[in-house]
Design an enzyme around this catalytic site. Structure first.
Site, mmCIF file in Angstrom:
data_model
loop_
_atom_site.group_PDB
_atom_site.id
_atom_site.type_symbol
_atom_site.label_atom_id
_atom_site.label_comp_id
_atom_site.label_asym_id
_atom_site.label_seq_id
_atom_site.Cartn_x
_atom_site.Cartn_y
_atom_site.Cartn_z
ATOM 1 N N HIS A 17 0.785 -1.245 -0.171
ATOM 2 C CA HIS A 17 -0.220 0.318 -0.233
ATOM 3 C C HIS A 17 0.541 1.401 0.151
ATOM 4 C CE1 HIS A 17 -3.735 -2.118 1.966
ATOM 5 N NE2 HIS A 17 -3.449 -2.545 1.051
ATOM 6 N N ASP A 115 -4.715 5.821 -0.196
ATOM 7 C CA ASP A 115 -5.470 4.460 -0.772
ATOM 8 C C ASP A 115 -6.766 4.050 -0.893
ATOM 9 O OD1 ASP A 115 -5.762 3.072 1.205
ATOM 10 O OD2 ASP A 115 -3.169 2.952 1.141
ATOM 11 N N ALA A 342 12.688 -11.744 -1.499
ATOM 12 C CA ALA A 342 13.948 -10.906 -3.093
ATOM 13 C C ALA A 342 13.802 -9.958 -3.402
ATOM 14 C CB ALA A 342 13.806 -12.686 -3.739
ATOM 15 N N GLN A 344 12.850 -8.259 -6.270
ATOM 16 C CA GLN A 344 11.771 -8.328 -7.474
ATOM 17 C C GLN A 344 12.155 -8.384 -8.612
ATOM 18 O OE1 GLN A 344 7.512 -10.405 -6.880
ATOM 19 N NE2 GLN A 344 7.033 -8.933 -8.354
ATOM 20 N N HIS A 359 0.969 -14.505 -7.798
ATOM 21 C CA HIS A 359 0.177 -14.559 -6.889
ATOM 22 C C HIS A 359 -1.051 -13.321 -8.166
ATOM 23 C CE1 HIS A 359 1.046 -11.538 -4.883
ATOM 24 N NE2 HIS A 359 0.271 -11.054 -4.209
ATOM 25 N N TRP A 362 -1.015 -6.634 -7.887
ATOM 26 C CA TRP A 362 -0.851 -5.882 -9.221
ATOM 27 C C TRP A 362 -0.063 -5.258 -9.486
ATOM 28 C CZ3 TRP A 362 -4.323 -5.270 -13.123
ATOM 29 C CH2 TRP A 362 -4.305 -4.448 -14.047
ATOM 30 N N SER A 364 2.804 -6.581 -9.095
ATOM 31 C CA SER A 364 3.243 -7.803 -9.433
ATOM 32 C C SER A 364 3.601 -7.852 -10.626
ATOM 33 C CB SER A 364 3.253 -9.033 -8.467
ATOM 34 O OG SER A 364 4.140 -9.347 -7.573
ATOM 35 N N GLU A 367 4.572 -5.043 -12.908
ATOM 36 C CA GLU A 367 5.790 -4.911 -12.716
ATOM 37 C C GLU A 367 6.392 -6.269 -13.722
ATOM 38 O OE1 GLU A 367 6.761 -3.865 -8.464
ATOM 39 O OE2 GLU A 367 6.778 -6.031 -8.878
ATOM 40 N N ALA A 382 -7.572 -11.437 -2.042
ATOM 41 C CA ALA A 382 -7.423 -9.453 -2.350
ATOM 42 C C ALA A 382 -8.677 -9.580 -3.510
ATOM 43 C CB ALA A 382 -6.723 -8.298 -2.073
HETATM 44 N N1 UDP Z 1 8.022 -7.717 -3.643
HETATM 45 C C1 UDP Z 1 9.429 -8.111 -3.204
HETATM 46 N N2 UDP Z 1 10.351 -8.882 -3.166
HETATM 47 C C2 UDP Z 1 9.638 -9.873 -2.528
HETATM 48 C C3 UDP Z 1 8.225 -9.964 -2.436
HETATM 49 C C4 UDP Z 1 7.493 -9.362 -3.318
HETATM 50 O O1 UDP Z 1 9.676 -7.263 -3.650
HETATM 51 O O2 UDP Z 1 10.034 -11.707 -2.021
HETATM 52 C C5 UDP Z 1 7.669 -6.511 -3.785
HETATM 53 C C6 UDP Z 1 7.408 -6.931 -5.190
HETATM 54 O O3 UDP Z 1 8.295 -6.084 -6.440
HETATM 55 C C7 UDP Z 1 5.906 -5.887 -5.674
HETATM 56 C C8 UDP Z 1 5.245 -5.982 -3.760
HETATM 57 O O4 UDP Z 1 6.399 -6.531 -3.098
HETATM 58 O O5 UDP Z 1 6.336 -4.478 -5.920
HETATM 59 C C9 UDP Z 1 3.726 -6.606 -4.235
HETATM 60 O O6 UDP Z 1 3.299 -6.208 -4.141
HETATM 61 P P1 UDP Z 1 1.875 -7.353 -5.035
HETATM 62 O O7 UDP Z 1 1.128 -6.113 -5.125
HETATM 63 O O8 UDP Z 1 2.337 -8.107 -6.044
HETATM 64 O O9 UDP Z 1 1.042 -7.766 -3.729
HETATM 65 P P2 UDP Z 1 0.730 -7.861 -2.588
HETATM 66 O O10 UDP Z 1 2.081 -7.949 -1.804
HETATM 67 O O11 UDP Z 1 -0.078 -6.620 -2.380
HETATM 68 O O12 UDP Z 1 0.140 -8.473 -1.845
#
Ligand code: UDP
Length: 469
Positions: A17, A115, A342, A344, A359, A362, A364, A367, A382
Site C-alpha cells: 500500500h 488509498d 527477494a 523482485q 499471485h 497488482w 507484481s 512489474e 484480495a
Molecule cells: N516484492 C519484492 N520481493 C519479494 C516479494 C514482493 O520486492 O520477495 C515486492 C514486489 O516487487 C511488489 C510488491 O512487493 O512491488 C508486492 O506487491 P503486490 O501488489 O504484487 O502483492 P501484495 O504484496 O499486495 O500481495
C-alpha cells in the site's frame, strides 16, 4: 518564481500500500518539481524494514511523517487483514487530523491523496478546503467493479458466487462471481459491509487516480471516463511500480545464480509481499517444479492456511524447513530457493528470467508487464482473481492452473503449465503478446505518453485549486 503546491499523501498500512503511493509521489515531483509532497505514514506496530528502506534517499520535496503506530493489541485478533488495516486507519484519525491541520496552517494543501483503505482521511477535506483524491492501486477492471458494486449490490440478490452468468461490466472482460474479491463472497460478513462502504466513498471524491494505462485497459477506462457514467473523473496514470531493489545483499547472491543460467530459462515463483501457501500446497508446488524439469527461482515462505498470513510480517521459522525431504539436494542444479524475500525488480529485469508464477498482486502484475515477462496466474486473496482473469482471458499474457476439488493445485498440473509457458507453442504466443504490452507500458510513461499527459492534467487541477480557479 512559481508557488509551491503542497499535497498530503496518506497510505494505509502494508508494504504494497505504501510503496505505490511513494512511487506515485516520486513521479509527481519528478515531472512537476514545484509540488511538495507530505507523506503521512500510518502503521501497525513499526513499519517493516522493507518499507523503511524505501524512505531513504527521497527527493527533498517529499517529506515524511510517522503517526504514532497502532499496536496489534489495539486490533481485534480474529479480524481479517482488510478489517485490521481499516481499523488502524480509523484509530489513527485523531493524530492524522492534527498533522493535516498543522500542515494546512503553514501552507495551503491543494489535495489529499489516499488509498482505498485510508479514505476516512478524506473526511477532513471540507474543513481544510482541499480536494479529495483516491489513488487506486489496482487496475481499471477492479476499479470498474468497485464503482459498480453499490448498484450490483442492489440488483443482485443472494451471493455473487451463486449467479450462474458472468457479470459484464462496461468495457471489461466478463467476471464470474467466484472471481470477485474474498470480502464480497459473504454478504453477512462485516468485511463485505466495509468493502461496500469503501466503494461508496469512491463515488464521492474529486478524482480517482488508477494505476493502469489506457493502452492496456482502453475499453474499461473509456467506459468509466465517459460523462454519462456519472463517476468522478478517472485518471489512468500508470504503470507506477517500485523503481529499485531494496535488498542489496541477498540481491547479489540471487543475481549471481541467475547470471549462470541461460537466457529466458528461469521461472520466477513468488506470491507477493505476504502471500503464503498451505503445507500441502508447498509440497505440490515443489513436486510440480521438480517434475517440470525447468529452471526455477522460488521465494518461499513458511506455510499457513491463511493465504495473506505474512502480509503484516512473518514469524521466525525458517521456510526452507518446510520443503519436502531431499528437495533442495535433488534440485540444486535446477533451482534456487530463497526464504521470504527477494529483490523482485532486479529478478524480473534479469535476462535469464523467462516466466513468473505470481499471485497476481497488482504491483507484481505491472512489474511483470514492464519487464515483458509472461505469467502463470495463481491468485490467492484480495482482488487477485480478477487480475488473473484480466491477464488470462483479457490480455492473454498468462496461463492459469486448474485448482482441484480439494482446493489444491496439483503437481502434475503445475508441471504441465510450467513446461507450456517456458517451452511450449502457447508460451511463445503469450510471450509475444507480453512483449507488445511491455512496449505499450513504456510508451505510456514517455514524455508525451498517455499516462504522463494524464498526470499533467491532474497537476493542473491541483494548481488551479490552490490558485482558486
Ligand atoms: N516484492 C519484492 N520481493 C519479494 C516479494 C514482493 O520486492 O520477495 C515486492 C514486489 O516487487 C511488489 C510488491 O512487493 O512491488 C508486492 O506487491 P503486490 O501488489 O504484487 O502483492 P501484495 O504484496 O499486495 O500481495
Amino acid at each position: 518564481m512559481e508557488k509551491t503546491t503542497h499535497i498530503a499523501v496518506v497510505p494505509s498500512p502494508g508494504f504494497s500500500h505504501m510503496i505505490p503511493l511513494l512511487e506515485f509521489s516520486k513521479r509527481l515531483v519528478q515531472l512537476h518539481p514545484d509540488f511538495h509532497v507530505i507523506f503521512i505514514i500510518i502503521s501497525i506496530e513499526s513499519p517493516p524494514s522493507s518499507s523503511i528502506a524505501y524512505l531513504k534517499n527521497l527527493p527533498p520535496n517529499i517529506q515524511f511523517i510517522f503517526l504514532p503506530p497502532i499496536t496489534k493489541q489495539d486490533l481485534p485478533k480474529d479480524a481479517n487483514l482488510a478489517v485490521q488495516i481499516q481499523l488502524a486507519v480509523t484509530k489513527s484519525l485523531p493524530s492524522l487530523k492534527h498533522e493535516l491541520k498543522s500542515l494546512n496552517s503553514k501552507s495551503h494543501l491543494a489535495a489529499i491523496v489516499v488509498d482505498p483503505f485510508a479514505t476516512e482521511a478524506l473526511s477532513f477535506v471540507n474543513e481544510l478546503n482541499t480536494l479529495s483524491f483516491i489513488y487506486f492501486y489496482s487496475g481499471a477492471l477492479t476499479l470498474s467493479f468497485c464503482l459498480h458494486l453499490p448498484t450490483l449490490h442492489e440488483e443482485i440478490s443472494g451471493e455473487f458466487r451463486d449467479v450462474p452468468e458472468p457479470i459484464q461490466l462496461p468495457g471489461c472482460v466478463p467476471l464470474y462471481g467466484s472471481d470477485l474479491p474474498d470480502p464480497i463472497q459473504d454478504r453477512s460478513n462485516e468485511s463485505y459491509k466495509m468493502f461496500l462502504q469503501r466503494t461508496k466513498t469512491l463515488l464521492s471524491v474529486d478524482g480517482l487516480l488508477v494505476n493502469s494505462f489506457t493502452e492496456m485497459e482502453e475499453r474499461a477506462i473509456k467506459a468509466m471516463t465517459q460523462k454519462e457514467s456519472g463517476f468522478p473523473p478517472v485518471y489512468p496514470i500508470g504503470p507506477i511500480t517500485q523503481t529499485g531493489s531494496n535488498s542489496e545483499e541477498t540481491g547479489s547472491e540471487c543475481l549471481k545464480w541467475l547470471d549462470n543460467q541461460p537466457p529466458n530459462s528461469v521461472l520466477y515463483v513468488s506470491f507477493g509481499s505476504g502471500g503464503t501457501l498451505s503445507q500441502d500446497q508447498i509440497d505440490e508446488l515443489a513436486h510440480g517444479l521438480e517434475l517440470s524439469g525447468q529452471k526455477f527461482f522460488w521465494v518461499l515462505r513458511a506455510p499457513s492456511n491463511v493465504s495473506s498470513a505474512a502480509y503484516l510480517g512473518s514469524g521466525n521459522e525458517n521456510p526452507l524447513d518446510f520443503l519436502p525431504k531431499g528437495f533442495l539436494e535433488r534440485t540444486k542444479e535446477q533451482g534456487f530457493v530463497i526464504p521470504s524475500w527477494a529483490p523482485q525488480i532486479s529478478i524480473l529485469s534479469h535476462g535469464s528470467v523467462g516466466g513468473f508464477l505470481s499471485h497476481c498482486g497488482w504491483n507484481s502484475t505491472l512489474e511483470s508487464i514492464q519487464k515483458g515477462v509472461p505469467l502463470i496466474a495463481w491468485p490467492l486473496f484480495a482482488e487477485q482473481k480478477m487480475n488473473a482473469v484480466l491477464l488470462t482471458d483479457g490480455l492473454k499474457v498468462a496461463l492459469r492452473p486448474k485448482v482441484s476439488e480439494n482446493g489444491i493445485v496439483e503437481g502434475e498440473e503445475i508441471a504441465k503449465l510450467v513446461k507450456s509457458l517456458m517451452e511450449g507453442e502457447e508460451g511463445k504466443e503469450i510471450r509475444k503478446r507480453m512483449m507488445d504490452l511491455r512496449d505499450a507500458s513504456t510508451n505510456a510513461l514517455k514524455e508525451d505518453g498517455s499516462s504522463t499527459m494524464t498526470l499533467s492534467q491532474v497537476a493542473l487541477k491541483w494548481k488551479n485549486n490552490l490558485n482558486g480557479i
